[in-house]
Design a protein around this motif. Structure first.
Motif, short mmCIF file in Angstrom:
data_model
loop_
_atom_site.label_atom_id
_atom_site.label_comp_id
_atom_site.label_asym_id
_atom_site.label_seq_id
_atom_site.Cartn_x
_atom_site.Cartn_y
_atom_site.Cartn_z
N LYS A 1 65.68 51.22 -20.25
CA LYS A 1 66.18 51.21 -18.90
C LYS A 1 67.38 50.03 -18.86
O LYS A 1 68.26 49.93 -18.34
CB LYS A 1 65.33 51.40 -17.75
N ARG B 1 60.69 55.54 -19.99
CA ARG B 1 60.28 56.69 -20.00
C ARG B 1 59.40 56.90 -21.53
O ARG B 1 59.51 56.03 -22.32
CB ARG B 1 61.56 57.77 -20.59
N ASP C 1 68.75 58.64 -17.04
CA ASP C 1 67.70 59.26 -18.49
C ASP C 1 68.21 60.59 -18.80
O ASP C 1 67.23 61.39 -19.09
CB ASP C 1 66.33 59.15 -17.89
#
Length: 581
Positions: free
Chosen positions: A464, A489, A538
């Motif tokens: 991120k 993630r 994402d």
């Protein structure tokens, strides 16, 4: 029309200027073929719905040759021969028999074929429903006196629900018969929904009823009854009654205008028990310039006494509770409907659509999603406990294309002790991220059953912080804020812990490079294609690739070449590790 050896080639009708007659809904009403093309197309469509394919002369002749090799050139004189699904007599029309019985469901077919096998006793008979009391006296006498008999047949291949490559053999109710009901009572599983399996079952029942000791079956059929995981109970029954003798396999497209990525076999079975019930040696044959030639060998196998890959990948999540989540038909489309039955674990990383366990369904019914899949109830929750196994199984299926030779090959649990196993697993993670059937995506505020949902992409492969920096550089406030309040993630974290092969690392590095290079196009692409939700931090490759196709097609081609190299490196390992025999 009951048999699969049913419809003479339309070309033969046209070239020889024969008058063809088809049934028009009632046994006593017939219509001459005034519009040849329309009639042929209509009849062909009806045949294919029922799984009926006529037997070309070249392959019928080869079957006769094989039978002669097993039983002698005089088998037509020595044996009672019964084609109980004769259609228009394609199997027997070019030969003479001492005592031949030809039966079929449709009376009209007997009229069409009345000029053939005039020595035969031809009669209308519903083999899957009628009482044996309806048989001609001569055939009854032959059975009661235990005369040597050959069932020479090409039964219909329809099943009650047949998905995938063999769409031409979808039964849609054609399989509901008296024999099917008996098979259900005897707990013979999915075979009860398969017409050719029903034909074989009734032949076995006739054998037992009359105590026949010199009975043989010469059969055109697919090989699923020998390989399919859901046919185990049926195999235990049939293979105890008949002994495998000899067999060949060839492209289904030789029989009709259907896909050539599935095979049809001709096999010979004798009275007795099959000794090895797990593997069967077949010769592969083809039409080479008008002649049948052997082009290879193939071992048809089942894994009745081994662990399937489908069971193996579920083991770590056995007993996990599932809940209803949005169901997806692609990386972008949320779909509701009565057929959307898949549920997954509340904390699932995604869903793996994994229909059946053989090569046949690899292309169409194997896929990955960020939420539940909408196609059916075959979705499997992807959790950290079974993540590696799901990725490896997905890769093992997508790496293998379906052909007429391997379509019924079953997947096994791999050898996890193999020196290359972990390498394959790690490479499979990268392979799975970027496959066209990987529908992983990031969606915000999508509606499903009256409620808005956010779908995270746990398969995103960058941190991120990297995305936050890219969002800052490109003044993408939504992307910046979306990333700022999120967690890393799962796949990104996983990738930091494993070692990748050179080929897999090249693919991942290129994907990251293109993701960074294309960030400047996100706002523009979002204006043009808002359904892609490309501003989510994402986004999955499914979304990113859509943008690359528009703005960076040449770079995408470079990526695809690297991905192809990874696939070629991994493909042999599917067999080395034992996913397939």
């Amino acid at each position: 029309m009951q048999g699969a050896s049913k419809i003479t080639s339309p070309e033969r009708f046209i070239k020889k200027k024969r008058v063809v007659i088809f049934a028009d809904g009632h046994p006593s009403i017939f219509t001459k073929m005034k519009n040849t093309n329309n009639m042929i197309q209509t009849e062909d469509a009806n045949r294919r719905k029922k799984g009926q394919f006529y037997t070309p002369t070249l392959f019928a002749d080869h079957a006769h040759k094989m039978i002669s090799e097993q039983f002698g050139e005089d088998w037509k004189e020595k044996f009672i021969v019964w084609d109980n699904c004769c259609g228009t007599k394609n199997l027997t029309r070019d030969y003479s028999f001492n005592e031949l019985y030809c039966s079929t469901l449709e009376e009209a077919e007997l009229h069409i074929s009345e000029r053939y096998n005039r020595e035969a006793t031809s009669f209308q008979f519903d083999f899957l429903n009628d009482s044996l009391d309806k048989l001609p006296q001569g055939l009854k006498d032959a059975l009661e006196n235990n005369k040597p008999i050959i069932f020479f047949i090409n039964p219909p291949y329809a099943t009650a629900c047949n998905m995938g490559a063999n769409e031409d053999t979808k039964g849609q109710g054609a399989t509901a018969t008296m024999i099917s009901e008996k098979m259900v009572v005897n707990k013979l599983g999915n075979a009860s929904n398969n017409l050719y399996a029903q034909f074989l079952y009734r032949i076995a029942e006739i054998k037992k009823q009359y105590n026949l000791t010199d009975i043989h079956i010469c059969l055109f059929s697919p090989t699923l009854f020998l390989t399919g995981g859901k046919y185990k109970a049926y195999r235990n029954y049939f293979l105890n009654e008949f002994a495998f003798n000899n067999a060949v396999q060839f492209k289904a497209s030789h029989f009709a205008d259907v896909a050539d990525n599935w095979g049809i076999s001709f096999s010979i079975w004798n009275n007795g028990e099959t000794t090895d019930k797990s593997k069967f040696d077949y010769s592969l044959i083809d039409n080479i310039e008008g002649e049948i030639e052997v082009v290879g060998q193939k071992t048809i196998y089942n894994i009745d006494n081994e662990k399937t890959a489908k069971d193996w990948q579920k083991e770590p999540i056995k007993g996990v509770k599932v809940v209803e989540k949005p169901t997806m038909s692609s990386g972008l489309v949320i779909k509701e409907g009565k057929n959307c039955k898949t549920k997954i674990a509340d904390n699932a990383l995604g869903c793996y659509l994994n229909v059946a366990n053989n090569v046949e369904h690899n292309a169409t019914f194997v896929a990955l999603y960020s939420s539940a899949d909408s196609s059916n109830a075959n979705g499997i929750s992807i959790l950290p406990q079974n993540f590696d196994r799901i990725m490896a199984n997905f890769a093992s299926r997508k790496l293998i294309d379906c052909t007429w030779v391997n379509s019924k090959d079953e997947y096994l649990a791999p050898n996890e002790e193999h020196s290359k196993y972990q390498e394959f697993v790690n490479d499979s993670i990268v392979y799975s991220l970027f496959h066209s059937a990987s529908n992983q995506s990031s969606l915000r505020q999508v509606e499903y059953k009256g409620k808005n949902w956010d779908i995270k992409n746990e398969f995103f492969f960058m941190s991120k912080d990297e995305v936050i920096d890219l969002a800052n550089e490109n003044n993408l406030d939504f992307t910046y804020n979306d990333a700022r309040v999120s967690n890393e993630r799962y796949v990104y974290t996983k990738l930091q812990e494993i070692e990748l092969s050179q080929e897999a690392k090249a693919v991942l590095d290129k994907a990251i490079e293109l993701t960074k290079m294309s960030f400047k196009y996100r706002e523009l692409f979002n204006d043009e294609r808002p359904e892609y939700q490309i501003l989510n931090w994402d986004c999955g490759w499914y979304q990113i690739k859509g943008m690359l196709k528009d703005f960076m097609p040449n770079e995408l081609k470079e990526f695809n070449e690297l991905y192809k190299a990874l696939a070629e490196k991994m493909r042999p390992m599917v067999y080395e590790l034992g996913f397939l025999k």
